[in-house]
Design a protein around this motif. Sequence first.
Motif, PDB file in Angstrom:
ATOM      1  N   ASN A   1      27.979   2.021 -27.903  1.00  0.00           N
ATOM      2  CA  ASN A   1      29.094   1.705 -28.796  1.00  0.00           C
ATOM      3  C   ASN A   1      28.542   0.848 -29.938  1.00  0.00           C
ATOM      4  OD1 ASN A   1      29.918  -1.393 -28.315  1.00  0.00           O
ATOM      5  ND2 ASN A   1      29.121  -0.524 -26.429  1.00  0.00           N
ATOM      6  N   ASP A   2      29.365   0.599 -30.943  1.00  0.00           N
ATOM      7  CA  ASP A   2      28.876  -0.104 -32.137  1.00  0.00           C
ATOM      8  C   ASP A   2      29.007  -1.623 -32.043  1.00  0.00           C
ATOM      9  OD1 ASP A   2      28.252   2.231 -33.374  1.00  0.00           O
ATOM     10  OD2 ASP A   2      30.211   2.445 -34.347  1.00  0.00           O
TER      11      ASP A   2
ATOM     12  N   PRO B   1      29.984   5.152 -19.544  1.00  0.00           N
ATOM     13  CA  PRO B   1      29.743   4.447 -20.804  1.00  0.00           C
ATOM     14  C   PRO B   1      30.919   3.512 -21.082  1.00  0.00           C
ATOM     15  CG  PRO B   1      29.576   6.840 -21.084  1.00  0.00           C
ATOM     16  CD  PRO B   1      30.101   6.597 -19.710  1.00  0.00           C
ATOM     17  N   LEU B   2      30.655   2.448 -21.820  1.00  0.00           N
ATOM     18  CA  LEU B   2      31.740   1.486 -22.105  1.00  0.00           C
ATOM     19  C   LEU B   2      32.922   2.168 -22.754  1.00  0.00           C
ATOM     20  CD1 LEU B   2      30.365  -1.845 -23.591  1.00  0.00           C
ATOM     21  CD2 LEU B   2      31.568  -1.496 -21.437  1.00  0.00           C
ATOM     22  N   THR B   3      32.634   3.172 -23.569  1.00  0.00           N
ATOM     23  CA  THR B   3      33.704   3.854 -24.310  1.00  0.00           C
ATOM     24  C   THR B   3      34.668   4.588 -23.385  1.00  0.00           C
ATOM     25  OG1 THR B   3      32.022   5.546 -24.621  1.00  0.00           O
ATOM     26  CG2 THR B   3      32.505   4.142 -26.514  1.00  0.00           C
ATOM     27  N   ASP B   4      34.257   4.851 -22.140  1.00  0.00           N
ATOM     28  CA  ASP B   4      35.156   5.526 -21.187  1.00  0.00           C
ATOM     29  C   ASP B   4      35.679   4.541 -20.146  1.00  0.00           C
ATOM     30  OD1 ASP B   4      34.604   7.850 -22.474  1.00  0.00           O
ATOM     31  OD2 ASP B   4      33.046   8.484 -21.067  1.00  0.00           O
ATOM     32  N   SER B   5      35.635   3.259 -20.446  1.00  0.00           N
ATOM     33  CA  SER B   5      36.022   2.260 -19.448  1.00  0.00           C
ATOM     34  C   SER B   5      37.259   1.500 -19.908  1.00  0.00           C
ATOM     35  CB  SER B   5      34.874   1.265 -19.252  1.00  0.00           C
ATOM     36  OG  SER B   5      34.841   0.364 -20.348  1.00  0.00           O
ATOM     37  N   ALA B   6      37.643   0.520 -19.099  1.00  0.00           N
ATOM     38  CA  ALA B   6      38.814  -0.297 -19.435  1.00  0.00           C
ATOM     39  C   ALA B   6      38.479  -1.429 -20.408  1.00  0.00           C
ATOM     40  CB  ALA B   6      39.393  -0.887 -18.150  1.00  0.00           C
ATOM     41  N   CYS B   7      37.232  -1.488 -20.849  1.00  0.00           N
ATOM     42  CA  CYS B   7      36.799  -2.573 -21.742  1.00  0.00           C
ATOM     43  C   CYS B   7      37.597  -2.563 -23.040  1.00  0.00           C
ATOM     44  CB  CYS B   7      35.310  -2.407 -22.041  1.00  0.00           C
ATOM     45  SG  CYS B   7      34.701  -3.577 -23.255  1.00  0.00           S
TER      46      CYS B   7
ATOM     47  N   GLY C   1      21.138 -13.044 -22.650  1.00  0.00           N
ATOM     48  CA  GLY C   1      21.041 -12.027 -23.705  1.00  0.00           C
ATOM     49  C   GLY C   1      21.094 -10.617 -23.140  1.00  0.00           C
ATOM     50  N   ALA C   2      21.402 -10.482 -21.833  1.00  0.00           N
ATOM     51  CA  ALA C   2      21.580  -9.135 -21.276  1.00  0.00           C
ATOM     52  C   ALA C   2      22.741  -8.437 -21.976  1.00  0.00           C
ATOM     53  CB  ALA C   2      21.839  -9.217 -19.774  1.00  0.00           C
ATOM     54  N   LEU C   3      23.724  -9.212 -22.354  1.00  0.00           N
ATOM     55  CA  LEU C   3      24.807  -8.690 -23.184  1.00  0.00           C
ATOM     56  C   LEU C   3      24.629  -9.316 -24.558  1.00  0.00           C
ATOM     57  CD1 LEU C   3      27.774  -9.226 -20.689  1.00  0.00           C
ATOM     58  CD2 LEU C   3      26.386  -7.174 -21.004  1.00  0.00           C
ATOM     59  N   SER C   4      24.564  -8.499 -25.581  1.00  0.00           N
ATOM     60  CA  SER C   4      24.409  -9.091 -26.915  1.00  0.00           C
ATOM     61  C   SER C   4      25.148  -8.255 -27.946  1.00  0.00           C
ATOM     62  CB  SER C   4      22.939  -9.232 -27.299  1.00  0.00           C
ATOM     63  OG  SER C   4      22.343  -7.973 -27.430  1.00  0.00           O
ATOM     64  N   PRO C   5      25.661  -8.923 -28.983  1.00  0.00           N
ATOM     65  CA  PRO C   5      26.330  -8.164 -30.039  1.00  0.00           C
ATOM     66  C   PRO C   5      25.337  -7.166 -30.635  1.00  0.00           C
ATOM     67  CG  PRO C   5      26.721 -10.519 -30.297  1.00  0.00           C
ATOM     68  CD  PRO C   5      25.669 -10.371 -29.254  1.00  0.00           C
TER      69      PRO C   5
END
Length: 286
Positions: A142-143, A190-196, A209-213
């Motif tokens: 995702n972007d 993928p995140l795009t198919d999730s509840a996020c 930093g495992a999750l980063s913008p």
Amino acid sequence: MTVTPLGIPRRLLEFTIDGEVARVPEGSTILDACRAAGKDVPTLCEGDTLRPKNACRVCVVEVEGARTLVPACSRKAEPGMVVRSGGERVRHSRRIVLELLASSVDLSTTPRVAGWLKEYEAKPDRFGPAAARLDEEPRVDNDLYVRDYGKCILCYKCVDACGDQWQNSFAISVAGRGFGARIAVEHDAPLTDSACVYCGNCVEVCPTGALSPKREFDMRAAGTWDESRQTETTTVCAYCGVGCTLTLHVQDNEIVGVTSPHDNPVTHGNLCIKGRFGYQHVQNRG
Ligand code: SF4
Ligand code: SF4
Ligand code: FES
């Protein structure tokens, strides 16, 4: 007239840390007391906006009379306690925790860890080249933000931020067991198919930093991310009437990230997708 609400007065507890008398308000943790006394206790899974998780154990200290070392981040201070924050038993335990983490995941973007590895004389290489390692390609689907689980220490902070402690989206959880355990969305989609909902509140609390913008991820990959050249400007989000406090991180006259102060009584560091990621229009000069 501005009225500052005062917290309920709390009794002061007295105990000793490394032979010195410490006084902290009732309900404080040993970590609070160590920090107040200027002791540098390493932490990874502890978060100032989250309840203690006791996942990493890098913060352990010795309490006289206790059979095991105790996690300073969650153990409440008690009157008369005798705490040792840095003896050889403590150093040995922290060293092993750091060695196990550094030998299995990439800690290159974890603040302060390089210093702790040195301070505790940790040797992550001593397990040899055959030591199991999480070598995964970053997931860029995702972007807005990237999941690089090769840097994940399974501290659960993202899960708690997404769940009942803040966002209540429950989009992510831990899947798998042992070395196969991973933070994942349902069916590992993928995140795009999730509840996020892309609030990025998980990104905000991730210590490694495992999750980063995505913007930061791309700039790091290009070698242009440089915190020493970044300034911070506090402003108010104009998207809705809540008016969340925003901190704009600016490098070379461009916004490169948005956060919110953790001590802000409205946001507690959390934002929604618009406040955190919706800043491109500000610098669309085309
Ligand atoms: S961006 Fe928000 S909704 Fe999505 S996983 Fe992170 S905390 Fe949960
Ligand atoms: S992704 Fe980050 S916050 Fe989530 S468990 Fe891994 S290290 Fe912790
Ligand atoms: S910081 Fe205390 S257990 Fe992780």
